[in-house]
Design a protein around this motif. Structure first.
Motif, PDB file in Angstrom:
ATOM      1  N   TRP A  86       0.853  -1.180   0.000  1.00  0.00           N
ATOM      2  CA  TRP A  86       0.000   0.000   0.000  1.00  0.00           C
ATOM      3  C   TRP A  86       0.892   1.233   0.000  1.00  0.00           C
ATOM      4  O   TRP A  86       1.316   1.710   1.057  1.00  0.00           O
ATOM      5  CB  TRP A  86      -0.902   0.005   1.232  1.00  0.00           C
ATOM      6  N   ALA A  94       0.635   5.873   5.089  1.00  0.00           N
ATOM      7  CA  ALA A  94       0.298   4.451   5.193  1.00  0.00           C
ATOM      8  C   ALA A  94      -0.524   4.176   6.448  1.00  0.00           C
ATOM      9  O   ALA A  94      -1.448   3.354   6.440  1.00  0.00           O
ATOM     10  CB  ALA A  94       1.576   3.615   5.193  1.00  0.00           C
ATOM     11  N   VAL A 217       4.494  -1.176   8.609  1.00  0.00           N
ATOM     12  CA  VAL A 217       4.660   0.131   7.964  1.00  0.00           C
ATOM     13  C   VAL A 217       6.142   0.410   7.782  1.00  0.00           C
ATOM     14  O   VAL A 217       6.939   0.222   8.716  1.00  0.00           O
ATOM     15  CB  VAL A 217       4.013   1.251   8.803  1.00  0.00           C
ATOM     16  N   TYR A 233       5.021   3.083   2.824  1.00  0.00           N
ATOM     17  CA  TYR A 233       4.111   2.024   2.409  1.00  0.00           C
ATOM     18  C   TYR A 233       3.788   1.112   3.585  1.00  0.00           C
ATOM     19  O   TYR A 233       4.532   1.028   4.564  1.00  0.00           O
ATOM     20  CB  TYR A 233       4.700   1.206   1.260  1.00  0.00           C
ATOM     21  N   ALA A 234       2.635   0.462   3.462  1.00  0.00           N
ATOM     22  CA  ALA A 234       2.259  -0.600   4.380  1.00  0.00           C
ATOM     23  C   ALA A 234       2.335  -1.924   3.637  1.00  0.00           C
ATOM     24  O   ALA A 234       2.132  -1.977   2.421  1.00  0.00           O
ATOM     25  CB  ALA A 234       0.853  -0.381   4.923  1.00  0.00           C
ATOM     26  N   TYR A 244      -7.216  -1.727  -0.314  1.00  0.00           N
ATOM     27  CA  TYR A 244      -6.446  -0.531  -0.692  1.00  0.00           C
ATOM     28  C   TYR A 244      -7.130   0.239  -1.820  1.00  0.00           C
ATOM     29  O   TYR A 244      -7.208   1.472  -1.782  1.00  0.00           O
ATOM     30  CB  TYR A 244      -5.050  -0.978  -1.110  1.00  0.00           C
TER      31      TYR A 244
END
Length: 355
Positions: A86, A94, A217, A233-234, A244
Motif C-alpha cells: 500500500w 500508510a 509500515v 508504504y504498508a 487498498y
C-alpha cells in the motif's frame, strides 16, 4: 462556521529546521548541526537524486506506471504480492490508509506511551479512540507482551514500534507473534518499522506472510534519505489487501516519489554507508557521553540529561540542535540523531560541555 470538534486531537510538532533556528540565533545556517529529526546524515540516495532529475520532465503525467512498478519492486523484495503493498505519502500516509480501512467510528487503537504522535493522530482523524500502554524507563522502555496485554481491552488496532521512537527499543518476532496470538482475531497488530533498516534483526513482514492480523509500515525517509519526498508504504495480509483500492486516494505517491523510490531500492552503496555510520555513532554516543544512554535500534540515541529543555537550549546556542523529549512525556531526556563522524563527535563534545 466551525469545524467538527477537534479538541481531542493532538498536534504533530516537528523539530525546528536549520533555517528557522539560524534566524532565531542570528547565525549562518552552515554553523549549525541538526541532530533533532533523525534524518539521513549522508543526505538522499544519489541514485534517487539522479532519477528525480531524469524524470522531472514527466510531471504532467499521472504516476500510473511508476506507481505499479514500485509496488511490484517492493513486492519482489519482500516476497509478497503487489496488492499487499500500500504505497502512500510517507509512512504516516500508510498509517492513514490502515486506519481508514480498519477503524469504524468509536473503535479504538492501543498505542505506546511515549510514542510517535502520528499513530494516535491517524486513528482520531478517522473518528477512532486512542488508548495507551505505558513504556517504563526501569525496564529499558520494553514493549513486552505482558505490559501491552495488561492494557489491552479488545482494541481494533494495536501499534508496536520497532525500533521505537524516541527510545530505540525493539520488539522481537517471537514477542510480536505472542501478542498477536493473545489478542482477538479482529485486532490488527501494526508494526511500525520506519527505522527497521538500522536494526540488526528480521522484519515482521515474515509474520505478515502467514497471518491475517499483522501489518507492517515502512518508509523511504530514513535509510534512503528521502524524507522531503514523503514516500512510505504498508505491507498488509493478502486476505484483505484489496481494500487498498477502495480507500486509497488517486495516486497517493507522486511520479517523482515513485521514480526516486525505484532508484533508491537499487542504491545498496548508500544503504551500506549510512548503516555503517549509524552503528558507529550509536556506539560512540554510548561510550563517550557523560550521561546514561539507552540501547537503540534506530539512527538516534535517547540520553538522560536531567533537564532536557535546558540542555537542548544550551546545545542549540552552541550550534548543535537536539530533540528535547519533553513533548514525548520524557522531560529528563533528549534524543540525538546519528550524524556524520565529525557531527557526532561535535555533538558529544557539546553535550558533555553543557552537562
Amino acid at each position: 462556521m466551525d469545524t467538527r470538534d477537534l479538541s481531542s486531537h493532538t498536534i504533530y510538532r516537528a523539530g525546528r529546521g536549520i533555517e528557522e533556528t539560524a534566524r532565531e540565533l542570528g547565525v549562518d545556517p552552515e554553523a549549525l548541526i541538526k541532530l533533532s529529526s533523525n534524518e539521513n546524515a549522508l543526505g538522499p540516495s544519489p541514485k534517487a537524486v539522479a532519477a528525480i532529475r531524469e524524470h522531472a520532465e514527466a510531471l504532467h503525467s499521472y504516476p500510473k506506471a511508476s506507481h505499479a512498478d514500485l509496488g511490484e519492486a517492493l513486492a519482489e523484495r519482500w516476497d509478497v504480492t503487489p496488492a499487499q503493498i500500500w504505497l502512500a505519502n510517507g509512512g504516516d500516509g500508510a498509517m492513514d490508509c490502515l486506519a481508514r480501512a480498519m477503524i469504524d467510528p468509536g473503535q479504538a487503537a492501543l498505542v505506546p506511551d511515549p510514542d510517535f504522535t502520528y499513530h494516535s493522530m491517524s486513528v482520531r482523524y478517522h473518528h477512532g479512540e486512542v488508548h495507551t500502554y505505558p513504556l517504563v524507563e526501569d525496564d529499558g522502555f520494553a514493549q513486552s507482551p505482558d505490559r501491552i496485554l495488561d492494557a489491552y481491552d479488545g482494541e481494533r488496532m494495536l501499534y508496536l514500534t520497532s525500533p521505537h521512537n524516541p527510545t530505540g527499543s525493539m520488539v522481537s518476532l517471537d514477542e510480536i507473534e505472542e501478542i498477536a496470538d493473545r489478542t482477538d482475531e479482529e485486532t490488527l497488530i501494526v508494526v511500525d518499522e520506519a527505522y527497521g533498516e538500522f536494526a540488526d534483526r528480521p522484519s515482521a513482514v515474515e509474520l505478515v506472510e502467514k497471518r491475517e492480523d499483522v501489518a507492517v509500515v515502512r518508509t523511504f525517509s530514513k535509510v534512503y534519505g528521502l524524507a522531503g519526498l514523503r514516500l512510505g508504504y504498508a505491507i498488509t495480509p493478502a486476505e484483505w489487501a484489496d481494500a487498498y483500492e477502495r480507500i486509497n486516494t488517486p495516486f497517493s505517491a507522486s511520479e517523482i516519489a515513485c521514480r526516486a523510490g525505484l532508484a533508491a531500492l537499487e542504491d545498496d552503496d548508500h544503504v551500506d554507508a549510512i548503516t555503517d555510520i549509524v552503528e558507529w555513532a550509536r556506539e560512540y554516543y554510548d561510550d563517550e557521553l557523560d550521561a546514561k544512554t539507552y540501547e537503540s535500534g534506530g539512527n538516534f540515541v535517547l540520553v538522560e540529561v536531567g533537564d532536557a529543555s535546558r540542555v537542548a537550549q544550551a546545545t542549540k546556542e552552541r550550534g548543535v540542535i537536539v530533540r528535547d523529549c519533553s513533548s514525548f512525556g520524557l522531560p529528563e531526556h533528549i534524543r540525538v540523531s546519528c550524524g556524520t563522524r565529525e557531527e557526532t563527535k561535535t555533538a558529544v563534545e557539546t553535550i558533555n560541555e553543557v552537562l
